[in-house]
Design a protein around this motif. Structure first.
Motif, PDB file in Angstrom:
ATOM      1  N   PRO A 164       0.984  -1.247   0.106  1.00 43.13           N
ATOM      2  CA  PRO A 164       0.043   0.082   0.142  1.00 43.13           C
ATOM      3  C   PRO A 164       0.746   1.266   0.050  1.00 43.13           C
ATOM      4  CG  PRO A 164      -0.869  -1.702   1.649  1.00 43.13           C
ATOM      5  CD  PRO A 164       0.489  -2.154   1.335  1.00 43.13           C
ATOM      6  N   GLY A 165       2.087   1.463   0.639  1.00 40.89           N
ATOM      7  CA  GLY A 165       2.913   2.486   0.740  1.00 40.89           C
ATOM      8  C   GLY A 165       4.044   2.240   1.307  1.00 40.89           C
ATOM      9  N   LYS A 166       4.789   3.316   1.654  1.00 38.76           N
ATOM     10  CA  LYS A 166       6.114   3.401   2.059  1.00 38.76           C
ATOM     11  C   LYS A 166       6.081   2.753   3.407  1.00 38.76           C
ATOM     12  CE  LYS A 166       9.954   6.164   3.248  1.00 38.76           C
ATOM     13  NZ  LYS A 166      10.426   7.898   3.144  1.00 38.76           N
ATOM     14  N   ALA A 167       5.208   3.355   4.434  1.00 37.16           N
ATOM     15  CA  ALA A 167       5.031   2.763   5.782  1.00 37.16           C
ATOM     16  C   ALA A 167       5.162   1.369   5.996  1.00 37.16           C
ATOM     17  CB  ALA A 167       3.889   3.348   6.596  1.00 37.16           C
ATOM     18  N   GLU A 168       4.271   0.561   5.004  1.00 38.35           N
ATOM     19  CA  GLU A 168       4.311  -0.827   5.178  1.00 38.35           C
ATOM     20  C   GLU A 168       5.345  -1.544   4.606  1.00 38.35           C
ATOM     21  OE1 GLU A 168       0.261   1.216   4.969  1.00 38.35           O
ATOM     22  OE2 GLU A 168       1.963   1.206   3.645  1.00 38.35           O
ATOM     23  N   LEU A 169       6.016  -0.852   3.597  1.00 38.89           N
ATOM     24  CA  LEU A 169       7.287  -1.346   3.141  1.00 38.89           C
ATOM     25  C   LEU A 169       8.366  -1.172   4.178  1.00 38.89           C
ATOM     26  CD1 LEU A 169       9.455  -1.944   0.956  1.00 38.89           C
ATOM     27  CD2 LEU A 169       9.469   0.191   0.197  1.00 38.89           C
ATOM     28  N   GLU A 170       8.498  -0.149   4.850  1.00 40.98           N
ATOM     29  CA  GLU A 170       9.410  -0.042   6.202  1.00 40.98           C
ATOM     30  C   GLU A 170       9.023  -1.224   7.243  1.00 40.98           C
ATOM     31  OE1 GLU A 170      10.312   4.744   6.016  1.00 40.98           O
ATOM     32  OE2 GLU A 170       8.682   4.075   7.261  1.00 40.98           O
ATOM     33  N   ALA A 171       7.964  -1.570   7.487  1.00 39.34           N
ATOM     34  CA  ALA A 171       7.387  -2.599   8.518  1.00 39.34           C
ATOM     35  C   ALA A 171       8.125  -4.004   7.951  1.00 39.34           C
ATOM     36  CB  ALA A 171       6.215  -2.717   8.596  1.00 39.34           C
ATOM     37  N   LEU A 172       7.852  -4.093   6.734  1.00 38.52           N
ATOM     38  CA  LEU A 172       8.441  -5.589   6.125  1.00 38.52           C
ATOM     39  C   LEU A 172      10.092  -5.344   6.288  1.00 38.52           C
ATOM     40  CD1 LEU A 172       6.067  -6.004   3.116  1.00 38.52           C
ATOM     41  CD2 LEU A 172       5.863  -7.114   5.410  1.00 38.52           C
ATOM     42  N   MET A 173      10.582  -4.331   5.880  1.00 30.10           N
ATOM     43  CA  MET A 173      12.189  -4.181   5.765  1.00 30.10           C
ATOM     44  C   MET A 173      12.503  -4.669   7.153  1.00 30.10           C
ATOM     45  SD  MET A 173      12.551  -0.669   3.814  1.00 30.10           S
ATOM     46  CE  MET A 173      14.289  -0.540   4.349  1.00 30.10           C
ATOM     47  N   LEU A 174      11.862  -3.947   8.144  1.00 32.52           N
ATOM     48  CA  LEU A 174      12.575  -4.149   9.618  1.00 32.52           C
ATOM     49  C   LEU A 174      12.040  -5.665   9.972  1.00 32.52           C
ATOM     50  CD1 LEU A 174      11.058  -1.355  12.074  1.00 32.52           C
ATOM     51  CD2 LEU A 174      13.388  -2.238  11.607  1.00 32.52           C
ATOM     52  N   ASP A 175      11.233  -6.255   9.332  1.00 31.52           N
ATOM     53  CA  ASP A 175      10.998  -7.689  10.098  1.00 31.52           C
ATOM     54  C   ASP A 175      11.921  -8.704   9.410  1.00 31.52           C
ATOM     55  OD1 ASP A 175       9.200  -9.225  11.731  1.00 31.52           O
ATOM     56  OD2 ASP A 175       8.810 -10.343   9.928  1.00 31.52           O
ATOM     57  N   ALA A 176      12.107  -8.110   8.076  1.00 30.13           N
ATOM     58  CA  ALA A 176      13.137  -8.854   7.186  1.00 30.13           C
ATOM     59  C   ALA A 176      14.582  -9.186   7.892  1.00 30.13           C
ATOM     60  CB  ALA A 176      13.227  -8.515   5.734  1.00 30.13           C
ATOM     61  N   VAL A 177      14.951  -7.924   8.530  1.00 30.72           N
ATOM     62  CA  VAL A 177      16.405  -7.898   9.342  1.00 30.72           C
ATOM     63  C   VAL A 177      16.365  -8.172  10.701  1.00 30.72           C
ATOM     64  CG1 VAL A 177      17.225  -6.571   7.370  1.00 30.72           C
ATOM     65  CG2 VAL A 177      16.539  -5.519   9.541  1.00 30.72           C
ATOM     66  N   ALA A 178      15.183  -8.817  11.354  1.00 32.18           N
ATOM     67  CA  ALA A 178      14.916  -8.847  12.705  1.00 32.18           C
ATOM     68  C   ALA A 178      15.796 -10.135  13.260  1.00 32.18           C
ATOM     69  CB  ALA A 178      13.620  -9.020  12.951  1.00 32.18           C
ATOM     70  N   LEU A 179      15.926 -10.966  12.545  1.00 28.59           N
ATOM     71  CA  LEU A 179      16.554 -12.431  12.978  1.00 28.59           C
ATOM     72  C   LEU A 179      17.973 -12.336  12.586  1.00 28.59           C
ATOM     73  CD1 LEU A 179      14.103 -14.980  12.604  1.00 28.59           C
ATOM     74  CD2 LEU A 179      14.411 -13.691  14.612  1.00 28.59           C
ATOM     75  N   ASP A 180      19.155 -12.844  13.110  1.00 26.90           N
ATOM     76  CA  ASP A 180      20.449 -13.111  13.088  1.00 26.90           C
ATOM     77  C   ASP A 180      20.653 -14.671  12.836  1.00 26.90           C
ATOM     78  OD1 ASP A 180      21.441 -10.448  13.714  1.00 26.90           O
ATOM     79  OD2 ASP A 180      21.496 -11.167  15.653  1.00 26.90           O
ATOM     80  N   ASP A 181      21.703 -15.066  12.246  1.00 28.48           N
ATOM     81  CA  ASP A 181      21.635 -16.546  12.120  1.00 28.48           C
ATOM     82  C   ASP A 181      21.525 -17.392  13.259  1.00 28.48           C
ATOM     83  OD1 ASP A 181      22.493 -15.959   9.264  1.00 28.48           O
ATOM     84  OD2 ASP A 181      24.563 -15.987   9.733  1.00 28.48           O
ATOM     85  N   THR A 182      21.807 -16.984  14.437  1.00 31.77           N
ATOM     86  CA  THR A 182      21.407 -17.517  15.752  1.00 31.77           C
ATOM     87  C   THR A 182      20.869 -17.016  16.460  1.00 31.77           C
ATOM     88  OG1 THR A 182      23.943 -18.312  15.749  1.00 31.77           O
ATOM     89  CG2 THR A 182      22.847 -18.625  17.888  1.00 31.77           C
ATOM     90  N   LEU A 183      19.458 -17.573  17.029  1.00 32.93           N
ATOM     91  CA  LEU A 183      18.449 -16.916  17.968  1.00 32.93           C
ATOM     92  C   LEU A 183      19.159 -17.020  19.295  1.00 32.93           C
ATOM     93  CD1 LEU A 183      15.390 -18.945  16.409  1.00 32.93           C
ATOM     94  CD2 LEU A 183      15.996 -16.599  16.472  1.00 32.93           C
TER      95      LEU A 183
END
Length: 238
Positions: A72-91
């Motif tokens: 829908p827009g930039k705000a939703e894109l930013e939310a997906l970007m944050l979640d995409a980098v939320a995890l490291d290789d090791t939890l």
């Protein structure tokens, strides 16, 4: 419903529902995952100020309208970007050792992650939309404290406190200028000629002991003292 509430609803639906597929007219080869990856690459190359739907579309070689079919827009894109980098290789709970070793490990990992990706700190403050990866990380951080005897409220407080400390130190590190050895030497020489340090006896004693201001590993020192304090919570618990 306010505009802010509407953005939050759309962002959470994108993160948690299978709503990333367009209802009609998908661009061949284009997916939400590709859009998010292109946005992250753009921000890491040119900074968060460069992020726009038009610029991401340009990077992908498509028209801006194609992106709005997926997001829908930039705000939703930013939310997906944050979640995409939320995890490291090791939890957090997967690190070796006891609760303290695990907590130290994920704190240091996040510290390095924030320093490598300062744009994440900027988005975290303005995009509070928890996605699957964010929730998985939080669940794992709480699991790292299993067996400590802490109450559920105490476990959450520990995770939030350590996370807040890491973010705060990362912001401080990124906002401050670390002088080179030559710069520090020149600065100290200038100050020595301008300041009568006898007016500051505590600082003078520290300097005479050979300690330079801000020379220590502030992050590690603070992290250890924070964990020392958390350890006192374990005393009443068998």
């Amino acid at each position: 419903m306010t505009a802010k509430d509407d953005v939050q609803r759309r962002a959470l639906e994108l993160l948690w529902k299978d709503a990333r597929r367009p209802a009609r007219g998908p661009q061949r080869g284009l997916t939400a995952e590709r859009i998010v990856a292109a946005a992250i690459a753009l921000v890491e190359a040119d900074g968060l100020a460069a992020l726009s739907m038009r610029r991401v579309a340009q990077e992908l070689g498509v028209g801006p309208a194609s992106l709005y079919t997926y997001l829908p827009g930039k705000a939703e894109l930013e939310a997906l970007m944050l979640d995409a980098v939320a995890l490291d290789d090791t939890l957090p709970h997967e690190w070796p050792g006891d609760w303290r070793a695990k907590t130290e490990a994920w704190a240091r990992s996040d510290w390095e992650g924030f320093r490598k990706r300062p744009w994440v700190l900027q988005l975290v403050a303005t995009t509070p939309f928890p996605g699957p990866n964010t929730i998985r990380w939080l669940d794992s951080a709480l699991r790292a404290l299993e067996g400590t005897g802490l109450t559920e409220a105490e476990k959450m407080a520990v995770v939030e406190s350590v996370d807040a400390y890491v973010r705060g130190q990362a912001r401080l590190s990124l906002d401050s200028h670390e002088p080179s050895t030559a710069e520090a030497t020149e600065r100290d020489a200038i100050l020595a000629g301008l300041i009568d340090f006898s007016a500051y006896p505590a600082l003078l004693a520290t300097l005479q002991a050979g300690v330079a201001p801000y020379a220590a590993d502030r992050f590690e020192f603070g992290l250890q003292r924070l964990l020392d304090g958390i350890t006192t919570l374990l005393t009443p618990h068998p």
